[in-house]
Design a protein around this motif. Sequence first.
Motif, short mmCIF file in Angstrom:
data_model
loop_
_atom_site.label_atom_id
_atom_site.label_comp_id
_atom_site.label_asym_id
_atom_site.label_seq_id
_atom_site.Cartn_x
_atom_site.Cartn_y
_atom_site.Cartn_z
N VAL A 65 0.50 -1.14 0.31
CA VAL A 65 -0.12 0.01 -0.03
C VAL A 65 0.87 1.08 0.14
N VAL A 66 0.68 2.13 -0.94
CA VAL A 66 1.23 3.44 -1.11
C VAL A 66 0.65 4.43 -0.83
N GLY A 67 0.60 5.20 0.35
CA GLY A 67 -0.21 6.34 0.67
C GLY A 67 0.45 7.77 0.09
N ILE A 68 -0.43 8.66 -0.35
CA ILE A 68 0.01 9.82 -0.76
C ILE A 68 -0.74 10.86 -0.18
N ILE A 69 -0.06 11.78 0.60
CA ILE A 69 -0.82 12.78 1.43
C ILE A 69 0.02 13.98 1.50
N PRO A 70 -0.79 15.06 1.31
CA PRO A 70 -0.47 16.35 1.51
C PRO A 70 0.25 16.87 2.82
N GLN A 71 1.34 17.65 2.93
CA GLN A 71 1.94 17.71 4.04
C GLN A 71 1.16 18.44 4.97
N ALA A 72 0.11 19.31 4.59
CA ALA A 72 -0.78 19.91 5.53
C ALA A 72 -1.80 18.73 6.28
N LEU A 73 -2.15 17.80 5.52
CA LEU A 73 -3.10 16.83 6.21
C LEU A 73 -2.10 15.82 7.36
N GLN A 74 -0.78 15.62 6.79
CA GLN A 74 0.13 14.93 7.62
C GLN A 74 0.28 15.41 8.93
N ALA A 75 0.38 16.98 8.81
CA ALA A 75 0.57 17.59 10.05
C ALA A 75 -0.38 17.58 10.86
N ARG A 76 -1.68 17.34 10.42
CA ARG A 76 -2.90 16.93 11.53
C ARG A 76 -2.94 15.61 12.03
N GLU A 77 -1.86 14.95 11.83
CA GLU A 77 -1.86 13.54 12.26
C GLU A 77 -2.86 12.59 11.61
N LEU A 78 -3.14 12.96 10.43
CA LEU A 78 -4.06 11.80 9.46
C LEU A 78 -3.33 10.79 8.86
N ALA A 79 -2.14 10.76 9.04
CA ALA A 79 -1.31 9.87 7.95
C ALA A 79 -1.45 8.41 8.53
N HIS A 80 -1.29 7.49 7.89
CA HIS A 80 -1.22 6.21 8.18
C HIS A 80 0.04 5.75 8.32
N GLY A 82 1.34 2.68 9.14
CA GLY A 82 1.64 1.23 8.89
C GLY A 82 1.61 0.90 7.41
N LEU A 83 2.12 1.79 6.59
CA LEU A 83 1.95 1.75 5.05
C LEU A 83 3.30 1.10 4.50
N THR A 84 3.12 0.51 3.52
CA THR A 84 4.30 0.03 2.64
C THR A 84 5.18 1.06 2.51
N GLU A 85 4.56 2.30 1.95
CA GLU A 85 5.38 3.62 1.51
C GLU A 85 4.60 4.53 1.82
N LEU A 86 4.80 5.80 2.44
CA LEU A 86 4.19 7.02 2.48
C LEU A 86 4.73 7.99 1.81
N ILE A 87 4.17 8.74 0.77
CA ILE A 87 4.76 9.78 0.21
C ILE A 87 3.95 11.03 0.53
N VAL A 88 4.87 11.97 0.98
CA VAL A 88 4.14 13.43 1.60
C VAL A 88 4.34 14.43 0.36
N THR A 89 3.43 15.02 -0.05
CA THR A 89 3.53 16.04 -1.18
C THR A 89 3.35 17.48 -0.67
N ALA A 90 3.69 18.32 -1.28
CA ALA A 90 3.60 19.69 -0.96
C ALA A 90 2.30 20.31 -0.95
N SER A 91 1.30 19.77 -1.97
CA SER A 91 -0.12 20.46 -2.14
C SER A 91 -1.03 19.27 -2.46
N MET A 92 -2.25 19.51 -2.57
CA MET A 92 -3.36 18.61 -2.77
C MET A 92 -3.29 18.34 -4.32
N HIS A 93 -3.11 19.23 -5.23
CA HIS A 93 -2.75 19.22 -6.63
C HIS A 93 -1.62 18.09 -7.05
N GLU A 94 -0.54 18.28 -6.07
CA GLU A 94 0.49 17.40 -6.46
C GLU A 94 0.31 15.84 -6.03
N ARG A 95 -0.55 15.98 -4.77
CA ARG A 95 -0.94 14.61 -4.41
C ARG A 95 -1.78 13.75 -5.52
#
Length: 198
Positions: A65-80, A82-95
């Motif tokens: 499972v690859v999760g792709i989350i914008p930095q703003a949502l990661q900062a709110r502790e919404l990121a999973h 336990g994923l195989t890979e987590l990619i943090v993007t700068a914006s929703m558009h990039e996500r």
Amino acid sequence: MWDTPDVWVCVYCGSSPGFDPVFRQAAESLGRALGSAGHGLVYGGGHVGLMGVVADATLAAGGPVVGIIPQALQARELAHRGLTELIVTASMHERKATMVDRADAFVALPGGFGTFDELFETLTWLQLGIHAKPVVVFDVDDFFVPLFSLADRAVEAGFLAPAHRAAAVRARSIPEVMDALQAPPAPAVSKWLRSTPP
């Protein structure tokens, strides 16, 4: 490092679970089916709502499972976590662009504005020839009936080509979803329709 699947499926779905347990059950069944089939999941990276359910079910079935989350949502502790890979993007558009790039096919589960936005943008990019990947709408408990009615109205009014309307493949069960993921996308048709019906 994990074995790279032949097929990566991007799932769009709600960050809320919905009121009816049928939505959670559908997300869990989808994740289990993807993992059991050896497919990988690409999704929005959250641990909440249907997003977390489909990710956990895919992982439990052995799928990466690859999760792709914008930095703003990661900062709110919404990121999973336990994923195989987590990619943090700068914006929703990039996500959204990264999700499309990483996926071979797409499935939309029930959700709200964010799910609708992702689904429509993916269909628009297909319409414009930016990608040529299957787009499946998992119509759990007739959730997407109004959306399909709206698309039919757009065809009737001359704003949407029938071939592009057909690009949103409707599936009502897990077997139908899995079959539709293998279907060829809509044929290349010009987005710009004539001002009079054929």
